[in-house]
Scaffold this motif. Structure first.
Motif, PDB file in Angstrom:
ATOM      1  N   HIS A 153     -36.892  71.467  32.581  1.00 12.60           N
ATOM      2  CA  HIS A 153     -36.795  71.679  31.138  1.00 12.60           C
ATOM      3  C   HIS A 153     -35.402  72.150  30.726  1.00 12.60           C
ATOM      4  O   HIS A 153     -34.858  71.698  29.709  1.00 12.60           O
ATOM      5  N   ASN A 164     -44.272  69.889  30.763  1.00 13.85           N
ATOM      6  CA  ASN A 164     -42.910  70.273  31.155  1.00 13.85           C
ATOM      7  C   ASN A 164     -41.950  70.348  29.971  1.00 13.85           C
ATOM      8  O   ASN A 164     -40.735  70.435  30.161  1.00 13.85           O
ATOM      9  N   SER A 215     -38.212  76.069  33.545  1.00 19.31           N
ATOM     10  CA  SER A 215     -38.116  75.312  34.797  1.00 19.31           C
ATOM     11  C   SER A 215     -36.767  74.605  34.846  1.00 19.31           C
ATOM     12  O   SER A 215     -36.106  74.398  33.810  1.00 19.31           O
TER      13      SER A 215
END
Length: 324
Positions: free
Chosen positions: A98, A90, A95
């Motif tokens: 992140h 991650n 995302s």
């Protein structure tokens, strides 16, 4: 220095911006880096661009330190998120996890309360666009960022993001940061018209083609020992430009610049800025004198006859694609 709106937003950025890729926190000493940033600010540059991935945050630290003595409202600070900042699954991408974590990390490194322009450094095919846009929208609501942008997104990706933002009532993306210069012109075909359609401005990087469009490299001559091309740490992106076909055409462009009474670098920057869809051209500088020279391109209008001559020369290397 002249200023342009960033896309359809009310944000005004200097026609010449200062970036920190391959320079600050990397190849240029801290004192020289700060001197360049201070000179840029003094000469009217208000747009400063960096990224968390530039030497794993080192560039952000240098930029933040250099700008801390100025009023926060007097400059536009841009950084980016996408590339790996760790070894975990991650620690990269777009995302929600992140983006939120890296925004907080960038704020700390930069030493500021908010980022003016937070950019998605590349497109993330592993994350739904809606998730990315919602994370950026939430950061805007929280006051951590003021605007959101992208970098090197295709026309299709830009269109998709614009449609999702409108459908979900999310704040729109206001900018794209692509490579664009006299030699690399791919954005003219689709990215520029699509971006303008959706109210996005371009803040282009590498407008001087890694220094090729300064005239320092000559066909048939050795690479200058003090140049970026001679530096093993920073020459990865420049070597593909170094062929005699390109350099011969560049020499013709330099002759045109001399006839106009300007430097080749100034001609190259003015040529990029001839596009109304380009809001700012981001330069790199390892010495304050380079900043002084490059800002003279702001406001310079290339005569139409010279533009036609430039097109004739550029046709000789049409289709050139550097290693990217």
């Amino acid at each position: 220095m002249e200023y342009r709106n960033l896309g359809n937003s009310g944000l005004k950025v200097s026609e010449i911006g200062l970036g920190s890729w391959l320079t600050y926190g990397t190849a240029v000493e801290k004192e020289k880096s700060i001197a360049c940033i201070h000179k840029a600010y003094e000469l009217g540059i208000n747009f400063f661009d960096t990224a968390n991935a530039y030497n794993r945050g080192a560039a952000e630290v240098v930029l933040g330190e250099a700008l801390k003595e100025y009023s926060r409202s007097s400059y536009v600070l841009a950084t980016k998120v996408y590339f790996p900042m760790g070894d975990g699954p991650n620690d990269k991408g777009l995302s929600r996890k992140h983006i939120i974590e890296q925004c907080d990390a960038s704020l700390k490194r930069l030493g500021v309360d908010y980022i003016d322009l937070y950019q998605c450094h590349r497109y993330d095919s592993d994350t739904p666009v809606e998730e990315t846009l919602r994370a950026l929208d939430d950061l805007t609501s929280q006051g951590k960022i003021l605007y959101a942008g992208v970098s090197e997104w295709t026309a299709e990706q830009i269109t998709d993001a614009a449609h999702v933002a409108k459908e979900k009532n999310l704040r729109p993306i206001i900018s794209n940061q692509p490579i664009y210069n006299m030699i690399v012109r791919y954005i003219e075909k689709e990215v520029l018209p699509v971006s303008e359609k959706h109210g996005m401005g371009q803040v282009v990087f590498s407008p001087l083609a890694q220094g090729i469009l300064t005239g320092k490299y000559k066909a048939g001559q050795d690479i200058p020992s003090t140049s970026r091309a001679a530096n093993q740490e920073t020459n990865r992106w420049i070597t593909s430009y170094l062929n005699d076909e390109v350099l011969t055409s560049v020499q013709k462009l330099e002759n045109m610049a001399q006839a106009l009474g300007i430097q080749l670098s100034q001609l190259a920057l003015a040529w990029v800025l001839r596009q109304p869809g380009v809001s700012s051209a981001i330069i790199g500088a390892s010495r304050p004198e380079q900043v002084e020279e490059n800002i003279k391109a702001s406001g310079f209008k290339i005569p139409e006859t010279i533009l036609d001559e430039i097109e004739s020369v550029l046709a000789e290397i049409n289709g050139f694609v550097p290693i990217w």
